[in-house]
Design a protein around this motif. Sequence first.
Motif, short mmCIF file in Angstrom:
data_model
loop_
_atom_site.label_atom_id
_atom_site.label_comp_id
_atom_site.label_asym_id
_atom_site.label_seq_id
_atom_site.Cartn_x
_atom_site.Cartn_y
_atom_site.Cartn_z
N UNK A 208 -1.50 4.74 -10.12
CA UNK A 208 -0.61 4.07 -9.18
C UNK A 208 0.77 4.74 -9.16
N UNK A 209 1.26 5.15 -10.32
CA UNK A 209 2.62 5.69 -10.41
C UNK A 209 2.76 7.05 -9.74
N UNK A 210 1.71 7.84 -9.72
CA UNK A 210 1.81 9.16 -9.09
C UNK A 210 2.12 9.04 -7.61
N UNK A 211 1.74 7.93 -6.99
CA UNK A 211 2.01 7.75 -5.57
C UNK A 211 3.52 7.67 -5.30
N UNK A 212 4.24 7.02 -6.19
CA UNK A 212 5.70 6.95 -6.03
C UNK A 212 6.33 8.32 -6.25
N UNK A 213 5.84 9.07 -7.22
CA UNK A 213 6.36 10.43 -7.42
C UNK A 213 6.07 11.30 -6.20
N UNK A 214 4.93 11.08 -5.57
CA UNK A 214 4.60 11.85 -4.36
C UNK A 214 5.60 11.54 -3.25
N UNK A 215 6.01 10.28 -3.11
CA UNK A 215 7.02 9.92 -2.11
C UNK A 215 8.34 10.60 -2.42
N UNK A 216 8.75 10.56 -3.68
CA UNK A 216 10.02 11.19 -4.08
C UNK A 216 9.98 12.68 -3.82
N UNK A 217 8.87 13.34 -4.17
CA UNK A 217 8.74 14.78 -3.91
C UNK A 217 8.89 15.08 -2.42
N UNK A 218 8.29 14.25 -1.57
CA UNK A 218 8.37 14.46 -0.13
C UNK A 218 9.80 14.29 0.37
N UNK A 219 10.47 13.23 -0.07
CA UNK A 219 11.84 12.97 0.36
C UNK A 219 12.78 14.09 -0.06
N UNK A 220 12.62 14.58 -1.28
CA UNK A 220 13.57 15.55 -1.84
C UNK A 220 13.16 17.00 -1.66
N UNK B 128 15.88 7.13 4.22
CA UNK B 128 14.45 7.37 4.40
C UNK B 128 13.87 6.38 5.40
N UNK B 129 13.11 6.88 6.35
CA UNK B 129 12.28 6.04 7.22
C UNK B 129 10.85 6.15 6.70
N UNK B 130 10.17 5.02 6.59
CA UNK B 130 8.83 5.04 6.00
C UNK B 130 7.94 4.01 6.68
N UNK B 131 6.66 4.09 6.37
CA UNK B 131 5.70 3.11 6.88
C UNK B 131 4.60 2.91 5.86
N UNK B 132 3.77 1.91 6.12
CA UNK B 132 2.62 1.62 5.27
C UNK B 132 1.37 1.62 6.15
N UNK C 56 0.83 -1.20 0.00
CA UNK C 56 0.00 0.00 0.00
C UNK C 56 0.86 1.25 0.00
N UNK C 57 0.19 2.40 0.01
CA UNK C 57 0.87 3.68 -0.13
C UNK C 57 1.96 3.86 0.92
N UNK C 58 3.10 4.38 0.50
CA UNK C 58 4.24 4.63 1.37
C UNK C 58 4.08 6.00 2.03
#
Length: 322
Positions: free
Chosen positions: A298-310, A211-215, A191-193
């Motif tokens: 589905x792919x926008x969720x990964x871009x959202x994680x990258x935007x948050x990290x960076x 990165x520390x993350x959770x689901x 599920x979403x990171x």
Amino acid sequence: MSGVRWGVIGVGDVVEHKSGPALQTVPGSSIAAVMRRDGARAEDFARRHGVPRWYDDAQALVEVGGVDAVYVATPPSSHAEHTIRAAAAGKPVYVEKPMARSVGECEAMIEACDRAGVGLFVAYYRRALPRFVAAQRVIQEGRLGRVERVEVTLLRESAGGGWRLDPELAGGGLFVDLASHTLDWLDLVFGAVTVLGSEVDGGPAESRVNVAFSFGSGVTGHGRWDFEAGRVHDAIEIVGSEGSIRMSCFGAEPAVLTTARGPVALPAGQPSVVQQPLIENVVASLLGQAEPLSTGATAIRTTRVIDTVLAGHRERHGIRFG
């Protein structure tokens, strides 16, 4: 639609080796036209692969008759532009990963395709690779017991060069290019990171990321990506109450399941053309024969994680995308 005739924008190494052969050999799929800004290279690709038409202008390719869908295989900086152009011409789009440089660009792509009523697929092909499918199945069957944590490590000797280290073209550095594969697959399985915290070092093209993350399920995780580590290490470890899985993201060896009975290699079956299983799914989806595995949604969720990290790193280096 009885078959899918592809128009390909950008015919570099990825199309040459990772996707193009599958577009030509998957039943119901063929390449009808290719485009590259260097027309001579587009013509050379077309001649070598038996493609009937070639162009040095993307608009000409998306508008030509005989092209049913468009594959965008350029650097991320032009993914949104070409996707929106293809959607406006009524053509479904299969776009390389990462989907775009930012969530804002991803949203524009999704909006354009929704408005045109065409599909938008993204080349996160690990969702369909046999060894990742096997690992996902083991987790879903509960053979690890209660999954507790995920550990990701990717170390490289040096970052190398090329456009993937130009944030204007790539959206960042190798974290954007490579970590996106792992983050997308974890999103599929758990599920979403959610990013709990991150540290980013290096120049404009980030070289070290923690990165520390959770689901949503309560599973927690940590990822370390270091592209100037001076050594090579590639591991995803998923630990549960009754067992664990260890595998690489970029190798071809089987994932290893370890339980009280000992270690066992899971089915692998790495295809010679790595995108073939996902392209089979995309073609079947376009023909109304399957549900898509990897989409803009589905792919926008990964871009959202990258935007948050960076986010902080980009602000420090004045990196902004429209």
